[in-house]
Design an enzyme around this catalytic site. Structure first.
Site, PDB file in Angstrom:
ATOM      1  N   GLY A  39      -4.103   3.577   0.270  1.00  0.00           N
ATOM      2  CA  GLY A  39      -3.316   2.293   0.930  1.00  0.00           C
ATOM      3  C   GLY A  39      -1.914   2.824   1.139  1.00  0.00           C
ATOM      4  N   CYS A  40      -0.969   2.194   1.358  1.00  0.00           N
ATOM      5  CA  CYS A  40       0.343   2.607   1.394  1.00  0.00           C
ATOM      6  C   CYS A  40       1.270   2.385   0.399  1.00  0.00           C
ATOM      7  CB  CYS A  40       0.998   1.977   2.807  1.00  0.00           C
ATOM      8  SG  CYS A  40       2.771   2.848   3.404  1.00  0.00           S
ATOM      9  N   GLN A  41       1.419   1.144   0.080  1.00  0.00           N
ATOM     10  CA  GLN A  41       2.582   1.036  -0.773  1.00  0.00           C
ATOM     11  C   GLN A  41       2.036   0.879  -2.241  1.00  0.00           C
ATOM     12  OE1 GLN A  41       5.172  -1.920   0.046  1.00  0.00           O
ATOM     13  NE2 GLN A  41       5.780  -0.978   2.090  1.00  0.00           N
ATOM     14  N   SER A  58      -1.345  -1.538   6.178  1.00  0.00           N
ATOM     15  CA  SER A  58      -0.581  -0.930   5.016  1.00  0.00           C
ATOM     16  C   SER A  58      -1.077  -1.177   3.709  1.00  0.00           C
ATOM     17  CB  SER A  58       0.971  -0.857   5.312  1.00  0.00           C
ATOM     18  OG  SER A  58       1.329  -2.269   5.088  1.00  0.00           O
TER      19      SER A  58
END
Ligand SMILES: Cc1ncc(COP(=O)(O)O)c(C=O)c1O
Lengths: 148, 414
Positions: A54-56, A122
């Site tokens: 994922g991103c965060q 994201s």
């Protein structure tokens, strides 16, 4: 044996649930609640190889194959993402690899998730779906190899 | 009757906000509360209309045409160079090289100066709070040259470990590349002192002014840095504009960066000679429109006055710091005594992404994540923070909205 609900039926249930809410505040509260209720993944599964990019936030996803059906378990350190995962599991878990591979998952759009949640990409929702389908595909190929 | 200039008038945030059309927007049905100014600032009408005027009235390629439009466009472009020179206190206009932003400016120095002057065994010091833009270009060159990128550690309060700096600054150090104000913490670094120390052992100094140019008065001659970079979009200017400042003698000694039109004096297949500064580093048609409009942004800031802006923003920072510290479980990351108006924080048991999503749903724009400073997040043992960053148009009411939004969101999440 009762008939297994189809993926589309499960999607419809979620869409109906969402139609009860007037505001996104309520929708988020519902998603957060789902996230909190999703059982935590056992620590032994929370390792790098089970991570979904994922991103965060971090998402861990594992899958098991039993009696021709795929069962998913997942967790995340962020609760909204966890709620989203919970919905995906609700819809996709307990189905055959082919059913999962072919699932269109229109409910994500229909509940307004794609337009509302700017961070859909994201937050790894798309990556999650892809990973779940990859598992299904792997089980399918395993199956076919075993038959030969 | 004598008229007062704008900087003599009191700081009037309401009338300033009138000049930023985007601030009237609604997000998710609520009035926008834009607190992501460290990522990019919004643009005043002077910039928006300036861009339109450029394209409607005097768009032409610069430095080459003899016709009127080309002359007007060239004059505007070069006026922007003068504005940047003045904005950062450079001694000569040819010390200003236009780039598309801080990142390109840092890369320019890495690929020209460092490639020529950094060798095997040499060291480049960076701080532990650098943006990836001020780490990765040096790593690329270091790898190519067999040099090393060495971090200066960050202390618990978010200031630089200056004792450690003295230790890691050695005769091997060729460059100290340091952020003026941290985008994640707000920490203002003692760049002037660092420059003195670095120069004493013969090292050069690059200051990343991405976050300072908008908040602090800048005087590159006083800092005595060798290079200074900033992005226009973080100073109320257009994206794709920005500048590299370099001391003239250094820029002259540096090899060229991109080859192409504009940067040459004469081209032949036997030998090509290069143009003089600053054109030597400005190959090809530059981003004329955005660079022209950068001046309008700098003029806007100048007219209000950096001092006054700084004063106002420091008031916001103090107010917000106090208010946020009242929130149970909230911990501010970065409590340096000297900060720009940036507050990063974590909340016990709450993931920053969840906070970001819920605040967005209330129309409040903050940044969550590692802010392109992963080594810094590792230093604090956190995956990321929630960051609220203020600008000259931020109001006290918006900070109240942030605090209320946070309190509600945290309650929902816990
Ligand atoms: C401290 C710092 N340095 C460098 C940069 C890179 O700026 P740009 O992406 O505009 O080139 C940023 C932007 O976030 C920054 O905050």
């Amino acid at each position: 044996m009762t008939a297994r609900p189809r993926i589309e039926e499960l999607e419809e249930e979620i869409v109906e649930n969402f139609s009860l809410f007037d505001s996104w505040d309520e929708k988020y509260e519902y998603i957060i609640d789902l996230g909190k209720k999703l059982p935590a993944l056992e620590e032994e599964h929370k390792k790098d190889e089970n991570k979904v990019r994922g991103c965060q936030s971090t998402v861990w996803l594992v899958a098991a194959y039993k009696d021709g059906l795929v069962e998913f378990k997942a967790d995340s350190d962020a609760v909204i993402v966890k709620g989203l995962i919970s919905m995906l599991i609700q819809v996709l878990s307990g189905h055959t690899p082919d059913e999962i591979i072919q699932a269109k998952l229109g409910f994500i759009d229909r509940i307004g998730m794609t337009t509302h949640l700017a961070q859909t990409r994201s937050n790894g929702l798309a990556a999650m779906v892809k990973q779940m389908k990859n598992f299904a595909l792997a089980f399918k190929l395993q199956n076919e190899a075993a038959k030969h | 009757m004598e008229t007062l200039t704008r900087s003599e008038l009191l700081f009037d945030v309401d009338s300033i906000r009138e000049e930023f059309p985007i601030l009237k927007r609604k997000v998710k049905g609520k009035p926008l509360v834009y607190l992501d100014n460290a990522a990019t600032t919004q643009k005043p009408l002077a910039v928006i209309e300036g861009l339109t005027r450029y394209y409607s009235e005097y768009n032409a390629n610069i430095h080459r045409g003899i016709h009127s439009l080309a002359e007007e466009a060239t004059a505007a472009f070069e006026a922007s160079r003068d504005a940047v020179k003045e904005f950062i206190g450079a001694a000569h206009r040819e010390e200003i090289i236009f780039t598309r932003g801080a990142t390109e400016a840092i890369n320019l120095v890495a690929y020209t100066w460092a490639r020529k002057f950094v060798g095997a065994g040499d060291e480049i010091l960076v701080s532990g709070m650098e943006h990836h833009s001020n780490i990765v270009p040096w790593q690329i060159i270091a790898e190519e040259k067999g040099a090393k990128v060495v971090p200066i550690p960050v202390l618990e309060d978010g200031t630089l470990d200056m004792e450690a700096f003295q230790r890691v600054l050695t005769e091997k150090t060729k460059l100290v590349a340091i952020v003026h104000a941290s985008n994640s913490l707000g920490t203002i670094n003692p760049v002037k002192f660092i420059a003195t120390q670095a120069h004493a052992i013969g090292a050069k100094v690059l200051v990343d002014g991405s976050q300072s140019a908008v908040h602090l008065p800048i005087d590159v001659q006083d800092i005595d840095c060798d290079f200074f970079v900033f992005s226009g979009h973080k100073v109320y200017g257009p994206t794709g504009s920005g500048a590299l400042y370099g001391k003239k003698a250094l820029l002259e000694a540096m090899p060229v960066f991109h080859g192409g039109g504009e940067m040459i004096k004469e081209v032949s297949f036997e030998k090509t000679t290069y143009n003089e500064l600053p054109y030597k580093f400005e190959a090809g048609t530059p981003n004329i429109a955005d660079t022209v409009a950068l001046k309008f942004a700098l003029d806007f800031v100048k007219e209000i006055g950096k001092k006054k802006i700084h004063q106002y923003e420091q008031g916001l920072l103090a107010y917000a710091t106090d208010a946020l510290e009242q929130i149970k479980g909230l911990r501010i990351i970065g409590k340096a005594p000297e900060k720009t108006s940036v507050i990063s924080f974590v909340v016990e048991g709450v993931h920053p992404q969840d906070l970001g999503i819920l605040l967005d749903n209330k129309g409040i724009a903050v940044r969550t994540g590692h802010h392109c400073t992963q080594p810094l997040m590792d230093r604090f043992g956190i995956p990321g923070t929630t960051r609220a960053s203020f600008a000259l148009y931020t109001t006290y009411a918006e900070i109240d909205a942030l605090v209320a939004g946070l309190e509600r969101s945290i309650k929902t999440l816990l």
